[in-house]
Design an enzyme around this catalytic site. Structure first.
Site, short mmCIF file in Angstrom:
data_model
loop_
_atom_site.label_atom_id
_atom_site.label_comp_id
_atom_site.label_asym_id
_atom_site.label_seq_id
_atom_site.Cartn_x
_atom_site.Cartn_y
_atom_site.Cartn_z
N THR A 199 11.74 -18.06 -8.77
CA THR A 199 12.72 -17.48 -7.85
C THR A 199 14.05 -18.25 -7.95
O THR A 199 15.00 -17.94 -7.25
CB THR A 199 12.23 -17.55 -6.38
N LYS A 205 0.83 -12.32 5.03
CA LYS A 205 0.52 -13.48 5.89
C LYS A 205 1.47 -13.56 7.08
O LYS A 205 1.06 -13.93 8.18
CB LYS A 205 0.61 -14.78 5.08
N VAL A 256 -2.98 -1.91 9.88
CA VAL A 256 -2.79 -0.51 9.46
C VAL A 256 -1.32 -0.11 9.50
O VAL A 256 -1.00 1.08 9.58
CB VAL A 256 -3.66 0.45 10.31
N GLY A 276 9.03 -15.31 0.82
CA GLY A 276 9.51 -14.79 2.10
C GLY A 276 8.43 -14.05 2.83
O GLY A 276 7.55 -13.46 2.21
N HIS A 277 8.45 -14.15 4.15
CA HIS A 277 7.52 -13.39 4.97
C HIS A 277 8.31 -12.29 5.66
O HIS A 277 9.36 -12.56 6.23
CB HIS A 277 6.95 -14.24 6.09
N GLY A 302 0.10 -14.03 -3.47
CA GLY A 302 1.20 -14.10 -2.50
C GLY A 302 1.52 -12.70 -2.01
O GLY A 302 0.95 -11.71 -2.50
N ASP A 303 2.40 -12.61 -1.00
CA ASP A 303 2.83 -11.32 -0.43
C ASP A 303 1.68 -10.51 0.14
O ASP A 303 1.70 -9.28 0.14
CB ASP A 303 3.56 -10.46 -1.47
#
Ligand code: GDP
Length: 456
Positions: A158, A46, A445, A70-71, A42-43
């Site tokens: 969470t 995405k 980047v 969370g995104h 995850g993280d």
């Protein structure tokens, strides 16, 4: 016996007929879905990749999980942490869909929408499946109570109620979004659920019981705020695909959190795999044309579980503080993420179970501070070198086998073409590509939308 040329002619003709037939079939089935999913824990970034691609999509769809992850998205409107809302909410033409497989926290969704309004964003186009199920207050209470009971042995949840939610769905005592708008049915469904759950809540955790009628009233009131968005999203998506529209399926968490294929029990409760995306979204599996697996140029992991390349302190802090857009801290929990060097064994496996057709590599800029950059190319387990990702019981004994590549020691955040990257950075990307066995097509980047390179 037929002459060779006749046989060749026969096979060539058969090949052409079969090819044409398969082209006709391809035309007949619905096409046009792209899944953006995590290759790791995850993280992986995405949200940034979905946001980058969402401009081209007609639909952006969440198909599993809830507001437990969370995104982070940084675009012309500012910096946002989305939990339940799909990442297409920043594009006025995109229809954002919360599919049947998602765990919907109604008040969380309402406050996320309010948060966008407060920041001056136009009202997003959103459809919430009437078949999706509702995260109930009791799910959150049970999640919190269980983590507290486990103390030092906790899973690192969470505490958003996701595991009790999916358990109740499997027990068939869940509440669908559609139930929220049928008063009597809602009370009945809640009574059915609370009958069983109150026993655990009161006698197991010493908490007060929940009342079905009171809860039904509160939920029905809250549901009015999402009523304009509730829809039969399955029909909506099928119609869209039939009309040749494109669907972006947005995964939450990553392959190694899958309950069947991940680092069980340090997994999530629904499948974050592209293979599950058609189920949770309600589209045909053959509609998926591309699977983009997202991975970071190093590793990061929130929560518990074996993490082979994890760096000890103080090295971890150096990587953590340089990582992400403002250090590696959980979007939902604010917890510091565990960090380490790139794990090619885990990522190759993650890409395999995702069925990745291509890879998006994020956070390459973060590695510009080291003279050499290690990559875990294998694991050593009880003296044996292995390159296949093992089950959790064995994984806990694994030690990384590192290969070191020269670093580039340059700021690459303003580079906009792959060819303009320093040689060592390109060598690093190409070595990862070789180890993962899937082409790397996008390279990020920096956290901003425009900080993206396309590699052919
Ligand atoms: P997700 O849940 O997979 O979308 O990932 P998160 O949003 O939780 O974490 C990714 C973090 O990396 C966020 O802080 C992003 O803003 C950040 N990010 C994404 N791509 C890049 C990148 O290429 N470089 C840097 N420095 N940060 C990035």
């Amino acid at each position: 016996m037929a002459p060779i040329t006749t046989i060749n002619f026969y096979y060539d003709t058969l090949f052409i007929i079969l090819t044409l037939q398969s082209e006709v079939k391809r035309g007949a089935v619905q096409m046009g879905a792209v899944a953006v999913v995590g290759a790791n824990w995850g993280d992986e970034g995405k949200g940034k990749i979905t946001d980058y691609l969402a401009g081209e999509a007609d639909f952006v769809v969440r198909f599993q999980g809830g507001s437990n992850a969370g995104h982070t998205i940084i675009n012309e409107f500012g910096k946002f942490a989305l939990h339940l809302l799909p990442s297409g909410v920043f594009y006025p033409r995109v229809m954002n869909v919360i599919g049947p497989g998602v765990a919907v926290n109604v008040s969380g969704l309402v406050s996320e929408l309010q948060g966008l309004r407060d920041r001056g964003l136009p009202q997003p186009r959103l459809a919430v499946s009437d078949r999706a199920q509702v995260v109930l207050p009791i799910h959150i209470l049970l999640d919190q109570a269980e983590e507290e009971r486990l103390g030092a042995r906790q899973f690192g949840s969470t505490r958003s109620g996701i595991a009790p939610f999916y358990a109740d769905k499997a027990l068939k005592i869940g509440v669908q979004i559609a139930d929220l708008f049928h008063a009597n049915r809602l009370v009945e469904r809640l009574e059915r659920c609370l009958d069983m759950k109150n026993v655990v809540l009161v006698h197991g955790y010493g908490r007060p019981a929940q009342d079905a009628r009171e809860l039904a009233e509160a939920l029905a009131r809250e549901a009015q705020d999402i009523l304009p968005y509730v829809a039969d999203t399955t029909t909506l998506l099928h119609r869209g695909l039939d009309a040749g529209q494109t669907v972006l399926l947005e995964g939450q968490l990553g392959a190694l959190r899958d309950p069947d294929h991940g680092i069980y029990p340090y997994t999530t409760s629904s499948s974050p795999l592209a293979g599950y995306a058609p189920v949770g979204a309600g589209i045909p599996p053959q509609a998926i044309e591309r699977v983009i697996a997202v991975t970071k140029a190093y590793s990061s992991c929130v929560g518990a579980g074996p993490f082979v390349t994890e760096l000890p302190e103080p090295e971890a802090s150096v990587l953590r503080e340089r990582g992400g857009d403002a250090g590696e801290y959980g979007v939902t929990t604010g917890r510091p993420r565990r960090v380490g060097w790139f794990d090619a064994v885990a990522t190759r496996y993650g890409c395999k179970i995702q069925g990745a057709t291509e890879v998006a590599l994020t956070n390459l800029d973060v590695l510009g501070a080291w003279n050499d950059v290690p990559i875990a190319v294998a694991y050593k387990i009880r003296g044996t070198v292995v390159t296949d990702f093992p089950a959790t019981a064995t994984l806990t004994e694994a030690e990384p086998v590192f290969e070191r590549l020269p670093g580039w020691r340059e700021d690459i955040r303003e580079v906009r073409a792959y060819a303009d990257l320093p040689l060592q950075a390109r060598q690093y990307v190409e070595r990862l590509e070789e180890l993962i066995g899937v082409p790397i097509r996008l390279i990020s980047v920096g956290p901003r939308r425009e900080q993206m390179l396309v590699k052919s």
